[in-house]
Write a protein that holds these residues in place. Structure first.
Motif, PDB file in Angstrom:
ATOM      1  N   ASN A 105       0.841  -1.199   0.000  1.00 35.98           N
ATOM      2  CA  ASN A 105       0.000   0.000   0.000  1.00 35.98           C
ATOM      3  C   ASN A 105       0.876   1.249   0.000  1.00 35.98           C
ATOM      4  OD1 ASN A 105       0.935   0.319   2.656  1.00 35.98           O
ATOM      5  ND2 ASN A 105      -0.866  -0.696   3.520  1.00 35.98           N
ATOM      6  N   ARG A 106       0.229   2.442  -0.041  1.00 32.50           N
ATOM      7  CA  ARG A 106       0.984   3.685  -0.141  1.00 32.50           C
ATOM      8  C   ARG A 106       1.933   3.892   1.036  1.00 32.50           C
ATOM      9  NH1 ARG A 106      -2.949   8.472  -2.559  1.00 32.50           N
ATOM     10  NH2 ARG A 106      -3.322   7.494  -4.604  1.00 32.50           N
ATOM     11  N   LEU A 107       1.438   3.574   2.235  1.00 34.23           N
ATOM     12  CA  LEU A 107       2.284   3.725   3.420  1.00 34.23           C
ATOM     13  C   LEU A 107       3.465   2.775   3.363  1.00 34.23           C
ATOM     14  CD1 LEU A 107       2.714   5.089   6.147  1.00 34.23           C
ATOM     15  CD2 LEU A 107       1.300   3.290   7.191  1.00 34.23           C
ATOM     16  N   GLY A 108       3.221   1.549   2.891  1.00 32.01           N
ATOM     17  CA  GLY A 108       4.308   0.579   2.771  1.00 32.01           C
ATOM     18  C   GLY A 108       5.336   1.003   1.743  1.00 32.01           C
ATOM     19  N   VAL A 109       4.880   1.533   0.602  1.00 33.06           N
ATOM     20  CA  VAL A 109       5.799   2.026  -0.435  1.00 33.06           C
ATOM     21  C   VAL A 109       6.659   3.157   0.110  1.00 33.06           C
ATOM     22  CG1 VAL A 109       5.932   3.209  -2.653  1.00 33.06           C
ATOM     23  CG2 VAL A 109       4.324   1.315  -2.356  1.00 33.06           C
ATOM     24  N   PHE A 110       6.012   4.068   0.840  1.00 31.59           N
ATOM     25  CA  PHE A 110       6.770   5.198   1.401  1.00 31.59           C
ATOM     26  C   PHE A 110       7.808   4.712   2.400  1.00 31.59           C
ATOM     27  CE2 PHE A 110       7.326   8.128   4.978  1.00 31.59           C
ATOM     28  CZ  PHE A 110       7.889   9.216   4.315  1.00 31.59           C
ATOM     29  N   TRP A 111       7.407   3.831   3.313  1.00 31.80           N
ATOM     30  CA  TRP A 111       8.300   3.435   4.403  1.00 31.80           C
ATOM     31  C   TRP A 111       9.409   2.496   3.936  1.00 31.80           C
ATOM     32  CZ3 TRP A 111       9.355   5.584   8.720  1.00 31.80           C
ATOM     33  CH2 TRP A 111      10.033   4.888   9.725  1.00 31.80           C
ATOM     34  N   LYS A 112       9.106   1.622   2.978  1.00 31.41           N
ATOM     35  CA  LYS A 112      10.082   0.609   2.553  1.00 31.41           C
ATOM     36  C   LYS A 112      10.931   1.062   1.362  1.00 31.41           C
ATOM     37  CE  LYS A 112       8.920  -2.699   5.445  1.00 31.41           C
ATOM     38  NZ  LYS A 112       8.233  -3.898   4.983  1.00 31.41           N
ATOM     39  N   VAL A 113      10.429   1.998   0.550  1.00 33.33           N
ATOM     40  CA  VAL A 113      11.149   2.387  -0.671  1.00 33.33           C
ATOM     41  C   VAL A 113      11.558   3.858  -0.641  1.00 33.33           C
ATOM     42  CG1 VAL A 113      11.037   2.551  -3.192  1.00 33.33           C
ATOM     43  CG2 VAL A 113       9.925   0.634  -2.010  1.00 33.33           C
ATOM     44  N   THR A 114      10.566   4.742  -0.529  1.00 27.58           N
ATOM     45  CA  THR A 114      10.853   6.175  -0.664  1.00 27.58           C
ATOM     46  C   THR A 114      11.688   6.706   0.492  1.00 27.58           C
ATOM     47  OG1 THR A 114       8.695   6.390  -1.741  1.00 27.58           O
ATOM     48  CG2 THR A 114       9.818   8.421  -1.118  1.00 27.58           C
ATOM     49  N   PHE A 115      11.268   6.421   1.726  1.00 30.86           N
ATOM     50  CA  PHE A 115      11.959   6.979   2.891  1.00 30.86           C
ATOM     51  C   PHE A 115      13.433   6.594   2.958  1.00 30.86           C
ATOM     52  CE2 PHE A 115      13.244   6.914   7.374  1.00 30.86           C
ATOM     53  CZ  PHE A 115      13.011   8.244   7.709  1.00 30.86           C
ATOM     54  N   PRO A 116      13.801   5.316   2.729  1.00 32.49           N
ATOM     55  CA  PRO A 116      15.237   4.988   2.743  1.00 32.49           C
ATOM     56  C   PRO A 116      16.041   5.771   1.705  1.00 32.49           C
ATOM     57  CG  PRO A 116      13.939   2.987   2.930  1.00 32.49           C
ATOM     58  CD  PRO A 116      12.970   4.094   2.619  1.00 32.49           C
ATOM     59  N   LEU A 117      15.447   6.004   0.529  1.00 33.32           N
ATOM     60  CA  LEU A 117      16.161   6.755  -0.505  1.00 33.32           C
ATOM     61  C   LEU A 117      16.317   8.224  -0.135  1.00 33.32           C
ATOM     62  CD1 LEU A 117      14.531   5.221  -3.707  1.00 33.32           C
ATOM     63  CD2 LEU A 117      16.819   4.764  -2.799  1.00 33.32           C
ATOM     64  N   LEU A 118      15.464   8.716   0.763  1.00 35.29           N
ATOM     65  CA  LEU A 118      15.548  10.109   1.204  1.00 35.29           C
ATOM     66  C   LEU A 118      16.489  10.292   2.387  1.00 35.29           C
ATOM     67  CD1 LEU A 118      11.790  11.206   1.059  1.00 35.29           C
ATOM     68  CD2 LEU A 118      13.575  11.595  -0.651  1.00 35.29           C
ATOM     69  N   THR A 119      17.000   9.204   2.949  1.00 33.51           N
ATOM     70  CA  THR A 119      17.821   9.298   4.156  1.00 33.51           C
ATOM     71  C   THR A 119      19.020  10.238   4.007  1.00 33.51           C
ATOM     72  OG1 THR A 119      17.141   7.092   4.883  1.00 33.51           O
ATOM     73  CG2 THR A 119      19.165   7.978   5.836  1.00 33.51           C
ATOM     74  N   PRO A 120      19.820  10.170   2.916  1.00 34.08           N
ATOM     75  CA  PRO A 120      20.931  11.120   2.805  1.00 34.08           C
ATOM     76  C   PRO A 120      20.481  12.574   2.839  1.00 34.08           C
ATOM     77  CG  PRO A 120      21.188   9.333   1.225  1.00 34.08           C
ATOM     78  CD  PRO A 120      19.823   9.191   1.805  1.00 34.08           C
TER      79      PRO A 120
END
Length: 560
Positions: free
Chosen positions: A186-201
């Protein structure tokens, strides 16, 4: 020794001399001073700092860390959602609202605090307007204390999160998110598992910047919470009371906290690899089609725009209030251009503007030349100790501005080889030197980004055709890297024009800059003239930011 090694050594000699003399040596002098008391080597200063009688210092240390952590949190809570809204959704006015969202960055720290005082302070326009509108006996609220500091910090610092996250979102490959969604997330899962890690730097870079700027914050605690202790203010008070040993000790403690946070965030970022293995296009914006949602977002955007631009508008209006016309009245009643006329007619009033422009120009000229040479050595030359040199270059940016000021005071309050046998403290040139040292990293980081993209074969081709190194650098390398060098230099100029914490420690009557004169005018309750100086600062910064973006394509996140 071959020719390439000789060139590298000749290139490194001036770099090492400058960094040793104006970064390493002042820091070392501050550390030595923290172990002195009446000329004797001792740990007494640290015992006094952490001892049972040192409640004020420990309270200031805790308050500094507490305020900085909360500033990071609140800035992220504002900046990150805005970045998602403006970069992932398309709705009427989106482009305009996204431009307005970075407007707080043109307000220097002191000017921003001053604008909030005029708006929300005890005699501020907004509380008094609400009081009169609803017939209240007292103003419903006033800006001050911890809440006031956090409000100003969140307003002035959230653009760092907004810009860094926006840049990262534009580089996120949308196919990665689509693949996760197609696999049932779902959208929350996509954000937490994919998008957020890529935004970490990006989040780490913004957190570092906000934490360090907040740790060095001087204007907001000084003007909004006079009785609230933070370590940057304690350093200032120790200095003006003549207790340089304790000021040095406090500077060392503040430096340790800032650098520890830097190391922790770097460790957190380096735990994982955030590189993407695909070459897809960045995420596209989704059109907001539902009328209710679309116009709700537009309405929120308009309200946010008014709130964001209110400090700028307040400064502009109050800069038109002539001296002596707004004393006991709730609101100003007279408006004219007298304050700006005096700026150009009275030499004494114009002096701070001229001083700021000249000192910023001199400092940034030095940053331009030194930053370009240093960046070239770091990126294009191989030598032992490159990592150490890179750390030395970044130290002035990692250290709070008050610490940089104290370092220079303790290093150059006596003759030294690096000051050519002169005492620099109390002279005109100590402040341009401070600006130069403080903003070297901006130029180096900006130039590094361009040099790392330049293919080595371009330079090698020119030399293989018989061109000398200096000619190759001037005719081939320099034109390629010039946008990066100039963009970093212009951003350094922006910072130098608005610099206050370093200036308040080092200025003299002869070299007082605009920020110090604003403080002097506030102390004399000449609010109109203070606002006029503030508008001059904002105008200069806005012009430079526009030029750097329009002609060199630089955004502030490029230097983080």
């Amino acid at each position: 020794m071959n020719a390439e090694k000789r060139k590298t050594i000749l290139l490194l000699i001036p770099i090492v001399i400058v960094l040793t003399g104006y970064v390493l040596y002042p820091s070392f002098e501050t550390m030595l001073e923290s172990f002195r008391q009446e000329g004797i080597f001792t740990f007494q200063n640290y015992i006094d700092f952490f001892g049972p009688k040192a409640h004020a210092n420990l309270e200031a240390l805790w308050n500094s860390v507490y305020i900085s952590v909360l500033s990071v949190l609140f800035s992220a809570l504002i900046g990150v959602p805005l970045a998602f809204i403006f970069n992932r959704y398309d709705f009427p006015g989106r482009s305009f609202f996204s431009g307005v969202a970075i407007m707080p960055i043109v307000l220097p720290s002191l000017v921003g605090v001053m604008a909030f005082m005029f708006l929300y302070g005890e005699a501020g326009l907004v509380p008094n307007m609400i009081k009169d509108l609803f017939g209240l006996e007292e103003v419903p609220f006033t800006l001050g204390g911890v809440s006031g500091i956090l409000l100003v910090h969140a307003y002035t610092m959230y653009p760092y999160f907004y810009m860094t996250v926006s840049s990262a979102l534009n580089n996120v490959d949308s196919s990665l998110e689509e693949a996760a969604a197609n696999l049932g997330s779902n959208r929350l899962g996509v954000f937490w598992k994919v998008t957020f890690p890529l935004l970490t730097p990006a989040l780490v870079a913004a957190s570092l910047l906000v934490f360090m700027v907040s740790m060095a914050s001087f204007s907001a605690p000084f003007l909004l919470a006079g009785g609230y202790r933070v370590l940057s203010l304690q350093i200032y008070f120790s200095k003006i009371n003549g207790n340089l040993e304790m000021a040095a000790t406090q500077s060392v403690i503040l430096s340790v906290v800032s650098i520890s946070f830097l190391l922790f965030m770097r460790w957190f970022q380096n735990r994982k690899d955030y590189r993407m293995g695909t070459k897809g296009l960045g995420a596209h914006r989704s059109e907001v089609s539902h009328p209710l949602i679309k116009w709700t977002m537009v309405t929120i955007g308009i309200i946010a725009m008014i709130i964001l631009l209110l400090p700028h508008a307040t400064l502009a209006i109050l800069s038109l209030v002539p001296e002596g016309s707004w004393t006991w009245q709730t609101y100003p009643t007279a408006f004219n251009l007298e304050n700006f006329r005096l700026l150009f007619e009275d030499p004494n009033i114009w002096d701070p503007v001229r001083n700021s422009l000249f000192m910023a120009f001199v400092a940034c000229l030095g940053c331009f030349i030194f930053g370009m040479i240093t960046s070239y050595a770091l990126v294009k030359r191989k030598f032992i100790g490159k990592n150490l040199l890179d750390i030395l270059v970044m130290i002035p940016w990692a250290l709070p501005a008050t610490v940089v000021g104290m370092n220079l005071i303790l290093a150059f309050n006596q003759p030294s080889p690096f000051s050519f046998g002169k005492v620099l403290v109390g002279t005109y040139w100590i402040l341009p030197l401070a600006y130069f040292v403080r903003f070297i990293p901006l130029v180096v980081r900006s130039t590094n980004a361009v040099l790392e993209q330049m293919d080595d074969s371009i330079e090698e081709a020119a030399q293989n055709l018989g061109a000398k190194w200096l000619y190759t650098f001037r005719r081939v390398v320099l034109p390629i890297i010039m946008p990066g060098v100039l963009s970093g230099t212009l951003l350094a100029f922006v910072q130098a024009v608005g610099e206050f914490p370093t200036s308040v420690l080092l200025y003299t009557i002869d070299n007082r800059p605009i920020s110090i004169e604003i403080m002097n005018q506030l102390r004399m309750f000449n609010l109109g003239q203070a606002a006029a100086y503030g508008m001059i600062q904002v105008g200069l910064i806005a012009i430079v930011m526009f030029v750097s973006y329009k002609f060199f394509g630089v955004k502030s996140e490029n230097t983080l």
